[in-house]
Enzyme design. Structure first.
Site, PDB file in Angstrom:
ATOM      1  N   GLU A   8       0.840  -1.706   0.185  1.00 34.93           N
ATOM      2  CA  GLU A   8       0.059  -0.662   0.168  1.00 34.93           C
ATOM      3  C   GLU A   8       0.926   1.390   0.274  1.00 34.93           C
ATOM      4  O   GLU A   8       1.183   1.785   1.206  1.00 34.93           O
ATOM      5  CB  GLU A   8      -0.824  -0.423   1.434  1.00 34.93           C
ATOM      6  CG  GLU A   8      -1.720   1.124   1.114  1.00 34.93           C
ATOM      7  CD  GLU A   8      -2.988   1.660   2.149  1.00 34.93           C
ATOM      8  OE1 GLU A   8      -3.216   0.117   3.284  1.00 34.93           O
ATOM      9  OE2 GLU A   8      -3.326   2.128   2.543  1.00 34.93           O
ATOM     10  N   PHE A  26      -5.964  19.118   4.525  1.00 31.84           N
ATOM     11  CA  PHE A  26      -7.297  18.511   5.545  1.00 31.84           C
ATOM     12  C   PHE A  26      -6.195  17.523   6.460  1.00 31.84           C
ATOM     13  O   PHE A  26      -6.352  17.649   8.042  1.00 31.84           O
ATOM     14  CB  PHE A  26      -7.916  17.975   4.903  1.00 31.84           C
ATOM     15  CG  PHE A  26      -8.620  18.818   3.758  1.00 31.84           C
ATOM     16  CD1 PHE A  26      -9.912  19.016   4.295  1.00 31.84           C
ATOM     17  CD2 PHE A  26      -8.694  18.705   2.022  1.00 31.84           C
ATOM     18  CE1 PHE A  26     -10.365  19.982   3.798  1.00 31.84           C
ATOM     19  CE2 PHE A  26      -9.606  19.867   1.809  1.00 31.84           C
ATOM     20  CZ  PHE A  26     -11.076  20.057   2.830  1.00 31.84           C
ATOM     21  N   ASP A 291       1.048   2.311   4.000  1.00 30.82           N
ATOM     22  CA  ASP A 291       0.493   3.666   4.415  1.00 30.82           C
ATOM     23  C   ASP A 291       1.174   5.267   3.552  1.00 30.82           C
ATOM     24  O   ASP A 291       0.783   5.629   4.118  1.00 30.82           O
ATOM     25  CB  ASP A 291      -0.708   3.974   5.190  1.00 30.82           C
ATOM     26  CG  ASP A 291      -1.621   4.174   4.548  1.00 30.82           C
ATOM     27  OD1 ASP A 291      -1.988   4.977   3.793  1.00 30.82           O
ATOM     28  OD2 ASP A 291      -2.454   4.178   5.428  1.00 30.82           O
TER      29      ASP A 291
END
Length: 340
Positions: A8, A26, A291
């Site tokens: 990932e 964000f 990630d």
């Protein structure tokens, strides 16, 4: 551990840097750094990988990606552009990089065709889709757990590749109703796990795995909370829901043994990993992942390398499970068993 495989690892197209910076605002403390890292494929990323013992990456187009494009024609165009672009970036480094296909998920036949193109033409390792697809009206949500999606799942099985169900931010009415007043829970704190767990369990209860028993689906973040509810889910399915009419053929634990994989992406907790190993009956359905760049190689890799696990378990999670699932051949440090 040398030769770790991470499955990932996200990228974005450099042409979209301005939008990526807006989006990064964000969640990223340093939005400029995030944009530099996610727009790079084989320079910054490989520096981190070489430093921290990552031998092979399976790359994926970043969330929300194609799933936030309402227009089906534009979604297909962007998926094809993205898949063509990443292939050009990695084609000369087969010992370091593979990629998942980005897919438009408005129409199962169209999604199946693009997946087939990417696997057969480019050798992609499967698909990564960012949860539910926004429908053409810009409001409705498309799940992939109904029988009309079997034409897509049958293609995934025929191509013998896995499908990674990755989170995306809540959109449309879901965002406005549930999350707008709770914005700090959007993303990794809660919304990502809720979205993917609903979708995956929808696939279970709506018979996707019964109709496609060889289908292999991956979810990240140590299972998006599901492993911690397996006993309760199984109790309710077997003791209550099935007597009331739930028609699935197997137990939830069977599906996790036969169809579902989890990764360590963005969840670098030793007690949690050990719990998942025990709850899933061993390490055979767990794979290492970073990630990146939402998380960083240093945190992911130093945590994993320091794990107090049986060497065989560590090698399975860090490399060998992915090597088998994705049918990987030779890659950097792929046979290095003597350095941790």
């Amino acid at each position: 551990m040398f030769g770790k495989v991470t499955i990932e690892d996200h990228f974005n197209l450099p042409d979209f840097a301005e939008k990526a910076k807006w989006w990064a605002g964000f969640f990223a403390v340093d939005a400029d750094k995030h944009v530099r890292e996610i727009s790079d494929v084989d320079k910054i990323r490989l520096e981190y990988a070489n430093k921290h013992g990552v031998g092979y990456h399976i790359l994926s187009y970043t969330a929300p990606g194609i799933q936030d494009i309402a227009d089906p024609a534009e979604a297909l165009r962007m998926a094809q552009l993205t898949n063509d672009w990443i292939y050009e970036q990695i084609k000369d480094k087969p010992d370091r990089f593979g990629s998942f296909a980005a897919l438009p998920m408005h129409d199962p036949a169209v999604a199946a065709k693009e997946l087939r193109r990417c696997v057969e033409k480019y050798g992609f390792k499967g698909a990564l889709v960012n949860d539910i697809q926004i429908a053409p009206d810009g409001k409705s949500l498309i799940f992939y757990d109904q029988p009309e999606w079997d034409v897509f799942w049958q293609t995934v099985v025929e191509l013998d590749v896995p499908f990674y169900l990755h989170p995306k931010q809540p959109t449309g009415v879901v965002h406005d109703t549930l999350w707008a007043d709770r914005k700090w829970l959007i993303g990794p704190p809660l919304s990502f796990a809720q979205g993917v767990s609903l979708h995956l369990l929808g696939m279970v209860v709506n018979g996707v795995f019964d109709r496609n028993p060889k289908l292999q689906v991956i979810i990240g973040h140590l299972g998006e909370h599901i492993p911690f509810d397996l006993w309760r889910i199984n109790h309710w399915f077997e003791d209550i829901k099935k007597p009331l009419g739930l028609s699935i053929k197997k137990t939830i634990r069977d599906y996790f043994r036969e169809n579902i994989w989890i990764t360590t992406s963005g969840h670098f907790s030793t007690p949690t990993l050990k719990y998942c190993i025990e709850e899933l009956g061993g390490p055979d359905r767990i794979m290492f992942a970073t990630d990146y760049p939402f998380e960083n190689y240093h945190d992911a890799c130093t945590w994993f390398d320091a794990l107090n696990l049986d060497v065989g378990q560590k090698e399975k999670i860090g490399r060998d499970n992915a090597r088998g699932l994705f049918k990987l051949k030779s890659f950097k440090d792929c046979d290095s068993y003597d350095a941790y």
